[in-house]
Design a protein around this motif. Structure first.
Motif: not given
Ligand code: GTP
Ligand code: MG
Lengths: 242, 91
Positions: A21-25, B80-82, B87-91
């Motif tokens: 959730n953290l990246p999305i929020i 998630r796409k953006d 450069g977010m690797k953990s996604l």
């Protein structure tokens, strides 16, 4: 309008196992805060989540920069109430926004909180699921019944003047939040209720914004079945003492 | 005054009114036997019924927000796409 170019909003995100959730929020918060051209920071208070939430937070800090994403982790799970206090101590804004990191509280409402605060020069703005076009998603009949019943009982016993006491999506003036926190004795779930009751005692002004509350998509709920017992105890405590 | 004290005062006031009513009603009448004497009981029944009706009504009219859920799911994809692009690797 009492808008001020120097206003800064510190958004507190307490996390425990919120890796998905953290990246999305964070992405959503930056989207809406940037669109509104607000000055803000996001303070992430992770309590040593075993799922690696802190690593995700560090990645986000690299992407958005250390002035936007502030990390204030703690070594172990010390609870939600103290997480807010811990985050608040490090807040540099003159307003503090408190919200859950599990996507139940959508950041699209933050600009509405801010607008209402500015229009009416309020001390506190709280999200409400119970009035206007506020609502919930993903709740079955039983959960709605319990929620409505508990809310009705609270309204009858406490006359709070606010429709959603247990919600935790709120905006506070920072000095108001500090004053309230130092006067609240409850822990955990009841804390949110006591904050509103104390605010009324101090004659702070409170506004409400209807919000849609979407049940978490990812991860596990952290508040267990003792929720109702805790709520009842807290309600009686506030009934007898305030 | 605490909420508890407010409720106690209201309760005492109600009891005083009730006692007064019993004093001024003839104990041999149906009005006394069916209404005035059991008034506290009727009070509880009426209050309970109204409360139950309100809570049930509010439960059935509790807004469902399927559009909010749909919007969120779409935004999760977008985010998630953006973030991967940034450069977010953990996604
Ligand atoms: N730092 C920290 N955060 C916590 C702790 N417990 C819960 N949280 C976070 O607080 C927020 C609210 O917790 P939730 O588990 O969603 O509680 P809830 O909303 O009542 O329950 P569900 O949405 O049904 O899971 C989330 O962002 C959690 O990650 C804790 O002990 N420490
Ligand atoms: Mg939640």
């Amino acid at each position: 309008m009492t808008s001020n170019a120097n206003d800064k909003y510190s958004i507190l995100l307490p996390t425990y196992n919120e890796k998905e959730n953290l990246p999305i929020i964070v992405w959503l918060i930056t989207k809406y805060m940037d669109e509104g051209k607000y000055n803000y920071e996001i303070i992430i208070i992770d309590d040593g989540s075993p799922d690696g939430t802190l690593d995700v937070a560090k990645e986000l800090q690299e992407i958005y920069g250390a002035s936007k994403i502030v990390l204030k982790p703690r070594a172990s799970k010390l609870g939600l109430g103290t997480a807010y206090i811990h985050g608040m101590k490090h807040a540099t804004g003159n307003f503090v926004i408190i919200m859950d990191a599990d996507l139940s509280h959508h950041p699209k409402f933050i600009p509405k909180f801010i607008t209402l605060q500015q229009e009416k020069n309020l001390d506190i703005v709280t999200g409400t699921r119970y009035s206007g076009n506020g609502g919930v998603y993903g709740w079955d009949f039983y959960r709605k019944l319990v929620s409505r019943g508990a809310n009705f009982l609270t309204q009858i016993l406490l006359w709070p003047g606010v429709s959603d006491l247990t919600g935790s999506f709120r905006l506070y003036r920072k000095d108001v939040l500090e004053k309230l926190v130092s006067n609240c004795v409850s822990k955990g779930y009841v804390f949110q209720m006591e904050m509103v009751i104390r605010a009324r005692q101090f004659n702070y002004t409170i506004g409400e914004v209807p919000i849609s509350f979407v049940d978490r998509v990812y991860g596990q709920s952290k508040l267990g079945g003792s929720e109702i017992v805790q709520f009842a105890k807290g309600l009686l405590y506030l009934f007898a003492t305030t | 005054m605490t909420q508890l004290a407010k409720f106690l005062s209201l309760g005492i006031l109600a009891v005083m009114v009730w006692i007064k009513l019993m004093g001024i009603t003839d104990p041999d009448t149906l009005l006394y036997k069916c209404v005035v004497f059991p008034l506290p009981f009727w009070g509880v029944v009426v209050f309970g019924a109204i409360s139950a009706a309100i809570v049930l009504y509010r439960t059935f009219t509790f807004n469902d927000c399927p559009d909010a859920a749909k919007e969120l799911l779409e935004q999760i994809d977008e985010a998630r796409k953006d973030l991967r692009k940034r450069g977010m690797k953990s996604l």
